[in-house]
Design an enzyme around this catalytic site. Structure first.
Site, PDB file in Angstrom:
ATOM      1  CB  SER A 272      76.723  10.231  91.079  1.00 50.92           C
ATOM      2  OG  SER A 272      77.631  10.294  92.153  1.00 50.92           O
TER       3      SER A 272
ATOM      4  CE1 TYR B   4      83.201   9.404  93.238  1.00 47.21           C
ATOM      5  CE2 TYR B   4      81.250   8.555  94.347  1.00 47.21           C
ATOM      6  CZ  TYR B   4      81.883   9.561  93.635  1.00 47.21           C
ATOM      7  OH  TYR B   4      81.208  10.697  93.310  1.00 47.21           O
TER       8      TYR B   4
ATOM      9  CB  THR C  72      85.093   7.878  89.672  1.00 42.46           C
ATOM     10  OG1 THR C  72      83.917   8.224  88.933  1.00 42.46           O
ATOM     11  CG2 THR C  72      85.911   9.136  89.916  1.00 42.46           C
TER      12      THR C  72
ATOM     13  CE  LYS D 297      83.387  11.375  85.289  1.00 42.91           C
ATOM     14  NZ  LYS D 297      84.133  12.123  86.324  1.00 42.91           N
TER      15      LYS D 297
ATOM     16  CG  HIS E 115      86.306  14.654  89.291  1.00 38.30           C
ATOM     17  ND1 HIS E 115      86.220  13.291  89.462  1.00 38.30           N
ATOM     18  CD2 HIS E 115      85.308  15.175  90.025  1.00 38.30           C
ATOM     19  CE1 HIS E 115      85.226  13.010  90.278  1.00 38.30           C
ATOM     20  NE2 HIS E 115      84.636  14.132  90.628  1.00 38.30           N
TER      21      HIS E 115
END
Length: 387
Positions: free
Chosen positions: A107, A130, A156, A252, A276
């Site tokens: 992440s 992100y 994401t 995602k 999520h």
């Protein structure tokens, strides 16, 4: 050593060993937690067809995810603050995944940096980003991932704004934890966690602090986060982000057929049907309910994966039978990490693999790639008749 037979065993150990704010961060959803709960309970509504007098010898769970060979169709999902569940948590999880032969996804909001993980592993891992507004930071972040030999990027899409998670607010979640009377009392009972944490230098967000211009220390992170997440994100912006990376790109957070079609249009290599983990839009349908119609809509145009709710090998089998080409575990491996470090992540993978292998056999299959919908008994109204 206790006898560990399922993920629940690891979950109980994780809760005993890890400070409350970090356990709650992993084991919670947004608002009423309806979607968080249904991600798992909806798997229970799907039943399996038992088959007998079939050859069960020479079984294999090996397959591929975005062209990469995997020991089973399970990757480790990107989970923020993993290094707070256990000292150097991302490194330990990545090493366990590498040894087991499944993908690890780091992440952006990890405690250990991209470079930390790369220095402690030998095989390429995947990196999650992100949709941030700062192109300069994004470009540098992608370059760092490339230098670290990351083999895929996962973007994401469902975190433009943060869903409210009541437990995180009530616990005053920070990394590292602030020393209030409440947290000191909790930490006093988690001495083994504290000793390990004192022995590592990695206690902050390693990919952000010192790399984002506005973030020079942990106290400035929240302001940067609030300003950086792109609330104006649209599919044109997603296409721009896709062009920043010259390798495989996974999107995602897809939970709608139309969004899946858009992902195909911009040239993504795979999508992850995901809500999520129930941590964003509470009241959304579970990932497993949405999987089949998304697979039907995109066909073979794009690889469809699933996360949110996987807690067992049977869950993996059900997702594969409904058309997924891969799955991800988040909480399942975090419970292992919080319970026993790297060995706990390995144990979580072993538990899921064994259940997948045995269930596959009892359903009459020797190869995970031959599992199909005929393996399942699905309620007629499972997808729901919504208007």
């Amino acid at each position: 050593m206790p006898v560990i037979t399922n993920i629940e065993d690891l979950k109980r150990m994780h809760k005993r060993r890890t400070p409350k704010m970090f356990y709650d961060y992993a084991e919670s959803g947004s608002w009423t937690e309806q979607t968080f709960r249904e991600n798992t309970t909806d798997f229970e509504k799907i039943r399996l067809r038992q088959r007998v007098a079939v050859d069960m010898a020479d079984r294999t769970t090996k397959t591929t995810m975005i062209g990469q060979d995997v020991a089973m169709p399970v990757g480790l999902a990107p989970v923020g603050l993993t290094g707070m569940q256990c000292a150097d948590g991302e490194i330990k999880a990545a090493k366990a995944a590498e040894k087991f032969g499944v993908p690890f996804t780091l992440s952006t909001m990890s405690i250990c940096s991209i470079e930390d993980v790369a220095e402690n592993t030998e095989k390429p891992f995947w990196f999650q980003v992100y949709t941030l507004r700062d192109d300069e930071f994004m470009t540098r972040l992608m370059a760092r991932a490339k230098d670290a030999k990351c083999s895929a990027i996962m973007i994401t899409l469902d975190l433009q704004i943060l869903g409210q998670r009541h437990k995180d607010l009530k616990n005053g979640l920070t990394a590292p934890p602030k020393f209030t009377a409440k947290t000191i009392a909790d930490l006093a009972t988690k001495w083994s966690w504290g000793i390990e944490m004192l022995q590592t230098k990695r206690r902050f967000f390693g990919n952000i602090v010192g790399h984002a211009k506005e973030v020079t220390d942990p106290s400035s992170l929240s302001t940067w986060t609030a300003d950086s997440f792109d609330q104006s994100l649209d599919w044109a912006r997603v296409a721009e982000l896709r062009k920043m990376w010259d390798g495989p790109v996974i999107l995602k957070g897809i939970l709608d057929v139309e969004d899946a079609k858009k992902a195909v249009e911009i040239g993504a290599d795979a999508i992850i049907v995901s809500n999520h983990g129930g941590r964003q839009l509470d009241g959304a349908l579970s990932s497993i309910r949405m999987l089949e119609q998304i697979v039907d809509a995109v066909g073979d145009k794009i690889e469809v994966h699933l996360d949110s709710g996987i807690r067992s090998g049977q869950d993996v089998l059900k997702a594969m039978a409904l058309g997924a080409k891969g799955t991800y575990i988040g909480r399942a491996f975090v419970h292992g990490l919080g319970a026993m470090g790297e060995a706990g992540v390995t144990k979580a993978l072993e538990v899921i693999h064994k259940e997948l292998d045995l269930t596959m056999a009892l359903c009459g299959h020797r190869d995970i790639n031959t599992v199909d919908r005929d393996t399942l008994l699905v309620p007629k109204d499972f997808a729901g008749d919504w208007t």
